[in-house]
Design a protein around this motif. Structure first.
Motif, PDB file in Angstrom:
ATOM      1  N   VAL A  49      35.895  42.485  38.786  1.00  0.00           N
ATOM      2  CA  VAL A  49      36.082  43.297  40.078  1.00  0.00           C
ATOM      3  C   VAL A  49      33.677  43.540  40.301  1.00  0.00           C
ATOM      4  CG1 VAL A  49      36.378  45.642  40.347  1.00  0.00           C
ATOM      5  CG2 VAL A  49      37.635  43.944  38.541  1.00  0.00           C
ATOM      6  N   GLU A  54      35.145  44.338  48.255  1.00  0.00           N
ATOM      7  CA  GLU A  54      35.635  44.876  48.495  1.00  0.00           C
ATOM      8  C   GLU A  54      35.396  44.090  50.922  1.00  0.00           C
ATOM      9  OE1 GLU A  54      38.236  47.333  49.525  1.00  0.00           O
ATOM     10  OE2 GLU A  54      36.651  47.804  47.835  1.00  0.00           O
ATOM     11  N   ARG A  83      38.919  34.583  39.214  1.00  0.00           N
ATOM     12  CA  ARG A  83      40.077  35.715  39.032  1.00  0.00           C
ATOM     13  C   ARG A  83      39.198  36.778  39.892  1.00  0.00           C
ATOM     14  NH1 ARG A  83      43.352  33.797  35.254  1.00  0.00           N
ATOM     15  NH2 ARG A  83      44.945  32.374  36.113  1.00  0.00           N
ATOM     16  N   LYS A  85      38.121  40.191  42.245  1.00  0.00           N
ATOM     17  CA  LYS A  85      39.353  41.443  43.145  1.00  0.00           C
ATOM     18  C   LYS A  85      38.092  42.173  43.543  1.00  0.00           C
ATOM     19  CE  LYS A  85      43.344  41.192  40.318  1.00  0.00           C
ATOM     20  NZ  LYS A  85      44.515  42.069  39.480  1.00  0.00           N
ATOM     21  N   SER A  86      38.490  43.462  44.333  1.00  0.00           N
ATOM     22  CA  SER A  86      37.351  44.674  44.278  1.00  0.00           C
ATOM     23  C   SER A  86      38.613  45.301  43.967  1.00  0.00           C
ATOM     24  CB  SER A  86      37.459  44.461  46.106  1.00  0.00           C
ATOM     25  OG  SER A  86      39.402  45.847  46.277  1.00  0.00           O
ATOM     26  N   GLU A  89      41.408  47.109  44.558  1.00  0.00           N
ATOM     27  CA  GLU A  89      42.542  46.185  44.110  1.00  0.00           C
ATOM     28  C   GLU A  89      43.082  45.814  42.626  1.00  0.00           C
ATOM     29  OE1 GLU A  89      41.813  42.284  47.664  1.00  0.00           O
ATOM     30  OE2 GLU A  89      40.730  42.334  45.437  1.00  0.00           O
ATOM     31  N   GLU A  92      45.314  48.636  41.282  1.00  0.00           N
ATOM     32  CA  GLU A  92      47.156  48.368  41.633  1.00  0.00           C
ATOM     33  C   GLU A  92      47.606  47.669  40.760  1.00  0.00           C
ATOM     34  OE1 GLU A  92      46.765  45.981  45.672  1.00  0.00           O
ATOM     35  OE2 GLU A  92      46.427  46.951  46.652  1.00  0.00           O
TER      36      GLU A  92
END
Length: 92
Positions: A49, A54, A83, A85-86, A89, A92
């Motif tokens: 992450v 973003e 994998r 993600k921001s 995300e 979520e």
């Protein structure tokens, strides 16, 4: 000569270059022992992450990770699952 493992190199690059705030690197190389064409390189899954993701497309996120690991991709890494993600995300 560095004694840093490939996994440690991946972890450090993701922290230093992509400023990963949540990070997990899984070494699955043992599952591919004797795999044709592996050439001795490892198989890894990277979960990360980063705020740098973003508003960035999945393809461009993957490119960012590959760019950060370009040296390792030439010799030490045979397969890499990303994998990315921001922070939004990841929640979520």
């Amino acid at each position: 000569m560095s004694t840093e493992t490939t996994k440690e190199k991946i972890l450090n690059r993701m922290k230093d270059v992509l400023l990963a705030t949540d990070l997990d690197v899984i070494d699955e190389s043992w599952k591919h022992a004797g795999h044709a064409g592996a050439g001795g390189g490892g198989h890894f899954i990277v979960h990360l992450v980063s705020e740098k993701f973003e508003g960035v497309s999945l393809l461009d996120r993957n490119r960012m990770v590959f760019d950060a690991l370009k040296e390792e991709m030439q010799a030490e890494i045979h397969a890499l699952v990303i994998r990315a993600k921001s922070p939004g995300e990841a929640q979520e």
